[in-house]
Design a protein around this motif. Structure first.
Motif, PDB file in Angstrom:
ATOM      1  N   LYS A  88      36.096  35.955  43.977  1.00  0.00           N
ATOM      2  CA  LYS A  88      37.101  36.010  45.052  1.00  0.00           C
ATOM      3  C   LYS A  88      37.665  37.418  45.238  1.00  0.00           C
ATOM      4  CE  LYS A  88      38.702  32.804  46.859  1.00  0.00           C
ATOM      5  NZ  LYS A  88      38.408  32.154  48.165  1.00  0.00           N
ATOM      6  N   ARG A  89      37.517  38.260  44.239  1.00  0.00           N
ATOM      7  CA  ARG A  89      37.991  39.647  44.292  1.00  0.00           C
ATOM      8  C   ARG A  89      39.480  39.704  44.678  1.00  0.00           C
ATOM      9  NH1 ARG A  89      33.683  43.244  44.191  1.00  0.00           N
ATOM     10  NH2 ARG A  89      34.756  44.818  45.446  1.00  0.00           N
ATOM     11  N   LEU A  90      40.238  38.786  44.081  1.00  0.00           N
ATOM     12  CA  LEU A  90      41.697  38.694  44.189  1.00  0.00           C
ATOM     13  C   LEU A  90      42.186  38.185  45.546  1.00  0.00           C
ATOM     14  CD1 LEU A  90      42.884  41.962  42.374  1.00  0.00           C
ATOM     15  CD2 LEU A  90      42.206  39.770  41.377  1.00  0.00           C
ATOM     16  N   ARG A  91      41.304  37.796  46.423  1.00  0.00           N
ATOM     17  CA  ARG A  91      41.713  37.337  47.762  1.00  0.00           C
ATOM     18  C   ARG A  91      41.794  35.808  47.801  1.00  0.00           C
ATOM     19  NH1 ARG A  91      41.620  41.582  51.220  1.00  0.00           N
ATOM     20  NH2 ARG A  91      40.384  43.408  50.571  1.00  0.00           N
ATOM     21  N   ASP A  92      42.890  35.297  48.339  1.00  0.00           N
ATOM     22  CA  ASP A  92      43.072  33.854  48.490  1.00  0.00           C
ATOM     23  C   ASP A  92      42.864  33.129  47.160  1.00  0.00           C
ATOM     24  OD1 ASP A  92      43.453  34.166  51.304  1.00  0.00           O
ATOM     25  OD2 ASP A  92      41.269  34.284  51.541  1.00  0.00           O
ATOM     26  N   VAL A  93      43.592  33.547  46.150  1.00  0.00           N
ATOM     27  CA  VAL A  93      43.335  33.022  44.807  1.00  0.00           C
ATOM     28  C   VAL A  93      44.461  32.138  44.272  1.00  0.00           C
ATOM     29  CG1 VAL A  93      41.779  34.898  44.164  1.00  0.00           C
ATOM     30  CG2 VAL A  93      44.239  35.148  43.746  1.00  0.00           C
ATOM     31  N   ARG A  94      45.390  31.734  45.112  1.00  0.00           N
ATOM     32  CA  ARG A  94      46.469  30.886  44.604  1.00  0.00           C
ATOM     33  C   ARG A  94      45.914  29.592  43.995  1.00  0.00           C
ATOM     34  NH1 ARG A  94      51.921  30.752  45.244  1.00  0.00           N
ATOM     35  NH2 ARG A  94      52.917  28.744  44.817  1.00  0.00           N
ATOM     36  N   LEU A  95      45.015  28.928  44.697  1.00  0.00           N
ATOM     37  CA  LEU A  95      44.453  27.683  44.187  1.00  0.00           C
ATOM     38  C   LEU A  95      43.564  27.913  42.963  1.00  0.00           C
ATOM     39  CD1 LEU A  95      44.309  24.660  44.463  1.00  0.00           C
ATOM     40  CD2 LEU A  95      42.498  24.945  46.169  1.00  0.00           C
ATOM     41  N   PRO A 113      46.318  48.743  47.863  1.00  0.00           N
ATOM     42  CA  PRO A 113      47.722  48.487  47.487  1.00  0.00           C
ATOM     43  C   PRO A 113      48.222  47.110  47.880  1.00  0.00           C
ATOM     44  CG  PRO A 113      47.485  50.688  48.411  1.00  0.00           C
ATOM     45  CD  PRO A 113      46.178  50.001  48.620  1.00  0.00           C
ATOM     46  N   ALA A 114      47.909  46.669  49.096  1.00  0.00           N
ATOM     47  CA  ALA A 114      48.399  45.374  49.551  1.00  0.00           C
ATOM     48  C   ALA A 114      47.768  44.234  48.749  1.00  0.00           C
ATOM     49  CB  ALA A 114      48.123  45.193  51.036  1.00  0.00           C
ATOM     50  N   LEU A 115      46.473  44.336  48.499  1.00  0.00           N
ATOM     51  CA  LEU A 115      45.772  43.302  47.747  1.00  0.00           C
ATOM     52  C   LEU A 115      46.332  43.194  46.327  1.00  0.00           C
ATOM     53  CD1 LEU A 115      43.364  41.285  47.569  1.00  0.00           C
ATOM     54  CD2 LEU A 115      42.003  43.222  46.731  1.00  0.00           C
ATOM     55  N   ILE A 116      46.485  44.332  45.672  1.00  0.00           N
ATOM     56  CA  ILE A 116      46.988  44.331  44.301  1.00  0.00           C
ATOM     57  C   ILE A 116      48.431  43.830  44.254  1.00  0.00           C
ATOM     58  CG2 ILE A 116      47.520  45.770  42.293  1.00  0.00           C
ATOM     59  CD1 ILE A 116      44.536  45.281  42.749  1.00  0.00           C
ATOM     60  N   ALA A 117      49.243  44.250  45.209  1.00  0.00           N
ATOM     61  CA  ALA A 117      50.640  43.808  45.244  1.00  0.00           C
ATOM     62  C   ALA A 117      50.720  42.292  45.406  1.00  0.00           C
ATOM     63  CB  ALA A 117      51.389  44.513  46.364  1.00  0.00           C
ATOM     64  N   PHE A 163      48.495  40.040  44.566  1.00  0.00           N
ATOM     65  CA  PHE A 163      48.032  39.371  43.351  1.00  0.00           C
ATOM     66  C   PHE A 163      49.084  39.449  42.249  1.00  0.00           C
ATOM     67  CE2 PHE A 163      45.734  39.458  39.238  1.00  0.00           C
ATOM     68  CZ  PHE A 163      45.256  38.154  39.261  1.00  0.00           C
ATOM     69  N   LEU A 164      49.657  40.624  42.040  1.00  0.00           N
ATOM     70  CA  LEU A 164      50.670  40.772  40.997  1.00  0.00           C
ATOM     71  C   LEU A 164      51.867  39.872  41.269  1.00  0.00           C
ATOM     72  CD1 LEU A 164      50.618  44.643  40.408  1.00  0.00           C
ATOM     73  CD2 LEU A 164      49.446  42.861  39.093  1.00  0.00           C
ATOM     74  N   ALA A 165      52.243  39.736  42.532  1.00  0.00           N
ATOM     75  CA  ALA A 165      53.376  38.883  42.880  1.00  0.00           C
ATOM     76  C   ALA A 165      53.084  37.414  42.608  1.00  0.00           C
ATOM     77  CB  ALA A 165      53.749  39.087  44.347  1.00  0.00           C
ATOM     78  N   LEU A 166      51.807  37.046  42.609  1.00  0.00           N
ATOM     79  CA  LEU A 166      51.411  35.658  42.396  1.00  0.00           C
ATOM     80  C   LEU A 166      51.442  35.267  40.918  1.00  0.00           C
ATOM     81  CD1 LEU A 166      50.307  33.130  43.871  1.00  0.00           C
ATOM     82  CD2 LEU A 166      48.003  34.079  43.573  1.00  0.00           C
ATOM     83  N   LEU A 167      51.355  36.229  40.023  1.00  0.00           N
ATOM     84  CA  LEU A 167      51.257  35.931  38.595  1.00  0.00           C
ATOM     85  C   LEU A 167      52.581  35.386  38.067  1.00  0.00           C
ATOM     86  CD1 LEU A 167      49.284  39.089  37.378  1.00  0.00           C
ATOM     87  CD2 LEU A 167      48.373  36.791  37.870  1.00  0.00           C
ATOM     88  N   PRO A 168      52.570  34.228  37.414  1.00  0.00           N
ATOM     89  CA  PRO A 168      53.813  33.659  36.873  1.00  0.00           C
ATOM     90  C   PRO A 168      54.327  34.485  35.706  1.00  0.00           C
ATOM     91  CG  PRO A 168      51.928  32.363  36.176  1.00  0.00           C
ATOM     92  CD  PRO A 168      51.395  33.365  37.155  1.00  0.00           C
ATOM     93  N   LYS A 169      55.636  34.637  35.628  1.00  0.00           N
ATOM     94  CA  LYS A 169      56.248  35.481  34.600  1.00  0.00           C
ATOM     95  C   LYS A 169      56.683  34.695  33.369  1.00  0.00           C
ATOM     96  CE  LYS A 169      55.775  39.207  37.072  1.00  0.00           C
ATOM     97  NZ  LYS A 169      55.132  38.637  38.275  1.00  0.00           N
ATOM     98  N   ALA A 204      50.594  55.257  42.860  1.00  0.00           N
ATOM     99  CA  ALA A 204      50.945  54.035  43.574  1.00  0.00           C
ATOM    100  C   ALA A 204      50.569  52.789  42.767  1.00  0.00           C
ATOM    101  CB  ALA A 204      50.263  54.011  44.934  1.00  0.00           C
ATOM    102  N   PHE A 205      49.446  52.826  42.087  1.00  0.00           N
ATOM    103  CA  PHE A 205      49.025  51.695  41.268  1.00  0.00           C
ATOM    104  C   PHE A 205      49.950  51.532  40.069  1.00  0.00           C
ATOM    105  CE2 PHE A 205      46.107  50.199  37.756  1.00  0.00           C
ATOM    106  CZ  PHE A 205      46.173  48.869  38.104  1.00  0.00           C
ATOM    107  N   VAL A 206      50.243  52.629  39.409  1.00  0.00           N
ATOM    108  CA  VAL A 206      51.153  52.577  38.250  1.00  0.00           C
ATOM    109  C   VAL A 206      52.514  52.025  38.670  1.00  0.00           C
ATOM    110  CG1 VAL A 206      52.349  53.980  36.520  1.00  0.00           C
ATOM    111  CG2 VAL A 206      49.938  54.425  37.050  1.00  0.00           C
ATOM    112  N   ASP A 207      53.004  52.463  39.811  1.00  0.00           N
ATOM    113  CA  ASP A 207      54.299  51.981  40.294  1.00  0.00           C
ATOM    114  C   ASP A 207      54.272  50.471  40.552  1.00  0.00           C
ATOM    115  OD1 ASP A 207      55.259  54.560  40.165  1.00  0.00           O
ATOM    116  OD2 ASP A 207      55.068  54.951  42.325  1.00  0.00           O
TER     117      ASP A 207
END
Length: 314
Positions: free
Chosen positions: A98-105, A137-141, A143-149, A194-197
């Motif tokens: 999926k390369r991080l796209r549409d991966v919620r399910l 940047p948008a793709l990584i952001a 995905f990171l936002a989707l990860l449960p903390k 930008a990635f580190v941030d």
């Protein structure tokens, strides 16, 4: 448990000076290790139990290749000591297919597959990106936002699984714990502030991957440092010399004691805080049986004493 939700330091050095340091190997089921690292005559069913008495943490690789079942995670948990920790490698369906796209399910299915059954033994989740994936940047952001903390959020997302794990889902937790994530990159376009941030914004660790092929960055981006040592001169195969391990020992001690590493390659600004960081280190130079010996030597250099207690059930 520490205030970050990680197990207390497993006899790794002077009290009060270091956060937890956990050193181990990536995977544990390797035929060439039998009769070498594993004693002759040890059954395959007891290999995990044996490895967990040698190292305070192991990296689970099988989760990268396919969804496991809850009973498998339960068996792994039962075969290891109470103060042992697993790092769990994220599904390649999420990262590579999926390369991080549409991966919620797919992420919900992965979380529902049983890893929550590890309980207190669940350590960081490792997300290894493919070498062809460039920094977006948008793709990584997203995905990171989707990860449960934490594990409560992970269980909530896991309950949204689809029919692929119907009848075999594990979505309950015994208590809520922080859930850490680490990202391993393999394309040089990620060598950017930008990635580190983004990683710092979401509290996700940047994996320091020692390879002869892909970027090796040492930016600290979370309350944990995560290293994967893939081989000093030959990917997955070469051993680490005493000089190599001595340098890694100095870096690891610095991170665990809240100091800057003595050297390194960085993509972003220096970390602003000087907090002690838990450190996970996994040797992945497994093809020639070097990983267990290198891990043991590094533990000795750091003065680590892993006392796992009585033999775990196999």
């Amino acid at each position: 448990m520490s205030e970050t939700g990680a197990p207390e330091e497993p006899n790794t050095g002077p009290a009060g000076r270091r956060a937890a340091i956990r050193i181990g190997v990536s995977g544990w089921t390797y035929a060439p290790w039998r009769g070498h690292f594993y004693p002759k005559g040890l059954t395959q069913a007891r290999e995990l139990s044996y490895a967990a008495r040698q190292f305070p943490a192991l990296e689970i690789n099988g989760t990268f290749y396919g969804l496991q079942r809850p009973e498998v995670f339960e068996r792994w948990a039962q075969a290891t000591p109470d103060d042992f920790v697993f790092a769990v490698k994220g599904s390649r369906f999420i990262t590579h297919t999926k390369r991080l796209r549409d991966v919620r399910l797919p992420l919900a299915n992965f979380l529902a597959s049983g890893l929550l059954n590890l309980g207190a033994k669940l350590g960081p989740l490792l997300w290894q990106l493919p070498p062809t994936l460039r920094f977006d940047p948008a793709l990584i952001a997203d995905f990171l936002a989707l990860l449960p903390k934490d594990t409560a959020a992970a269980a909530g997302l896991a309950r949204q699984h689809d029919a692929r794990v119907d009848g075999r889902a594990a979505v309950d937790i015994d208590t809520n714990r922080p859930l850490r994530h680490a990202m391993e990159i393999r394309h040089d376009s990620f060598r950017t502030p930008a990635f580190v941030d983004l990683l710092r914004e979401h509290g996700v660790a940047l994996v320091c991957a020692d390879t002869v092929k892909w970027p090796r960055l040492m930016d600290l981006t979370a309350d944990v440092a995560y290293c994967r040592l893939h081989g000093s001169t030959e990917l997955y195969r070469s051993r680490y010399s005493d000089d190599d391990l001595s340098l890694w020992a100095r870096r690891i001690a610095a991170w665990a004691e809240g100091r800057a590493a003595p050297d390194g390659d960085f993509a972003g600004a220096p970390a602003r805080d000087h907090r002690r960081r838990d450190v996970f280190v996994f040797f992945d130079n497994t093809d020639k049986r070097h990983a267990p010996e290198d891990a043991r030597r590094l533990m000795e250099m750091l003065g680590m004493r892993w006392e796992a207690g009585a033999e775990a059930a196999g």
